[in-house]
Design an enzyme around this catalytic site. Sequence first.
Site, mmCIF file in Angstrom:
data_model
loop_
_atom_site.group_PDB
_atom_site.id
_atom_site.type_symbol
_atom_site.label_atom_id
_atom_site.label_comp_id
_atom_site.label_asym_id
_atom_site.label_seq_id
_atom_site.Cartn_x
_atom_site.Cartn_y
_atom_site.Cartn_z
ATOM 1 N N ASP A 1 62.828 -5.035 -7.344
ATOM 2 C CA ASP A 1 61.839 -4.173 -6.710
ATOM 3 C C ASP A 1 61.239 -3.193 -7.717
ATOM 4 O OD1 ASP A 1 60.303 -3.181 -4.668
ATOM 5 O OD2 ASP A 1 61.871 -1.888 -3.851
ATOM 6 N N ASN B 1 56.295 -11.418 2.430
ATOM 7 C CA ASN B 1 55.309 -11.214 1.365
ATOM 8 C C ASN B 1 54.038 -12.036 1.575
ATOM 9 O OD1 ASN B 1 57.788 -10.836 -1.284
ATOM 10 N ND2 ASN B 1 56.782 -9.292 -0.037
#
Length: 251
Positions: A20, A68
């Site tokens: 991340d 996503n």
Amino acid sequence: MDNTLLDPERIPQHIAIIMDGNGRWAAERGKDRSFGHQAGVDAVRKITAECTRLGVKYLTLYTFSTENWNRPPEEVAALMGLVLSSLEDEIFMKNNVRFRVIGDRTRLPADVELKLRQTEEHTAGNATMTMVVALSYSSRWELVKAAQDMARDAADGRLKPGDITEQLLETRYLETRFMPDPELLIRTGGELRVSNYLLWQIAYTELYFCDTYWPDFDEPCLHKAIADYQRRQRRFGKTEAQIERELLSGK
């Protein structure tokens, strides 16, 4: 690379990582998010090489979640292009790394799916470590798919309710059936959640969170995470006294 503080006998055999912070890393530099994703690929190369050197056997990377797909189309296209270009890297052959994919491959562009399959086939004989890319993956999707597959087998008479056990689910129906559960899960970027990642598999995994954005996560950062893991006592529901007695008895 200095890793003198690590116990070579207690290196986790399976490390899972939530990579991340690519977008925020790029934004702080006044760059497009795709610039951060490219820098993230460089971090993957470094961490993969270091994991093989340390003796890690499985490295699972959360690359692209099913959620996503809701990102802007141009970012999704850039990420898919990055998957293609990164698979040209010879890191797999140079480090004797086998490449595997988990996730809903039916949603991937045809050229990406083809390249993934070719890379899996090309590296199938490599044995030092297995790198697993979670692509178009989420744990809830995986568990729903497992339930659907079990229902189909039950309807065909190949499965009875009494046959269903934790071991059966893990070894026949989950995407991760070819590998052990992670011992250590690392999340970079400062967020404190697991984001629908390997929910079944991390039931007894040690969790490590750090503020470092993924493009800046390097070998010393990895060593720090493993050192933290090695300071913990993994009890699996037992008491501390039980674990200490087992250690003394050599079990």
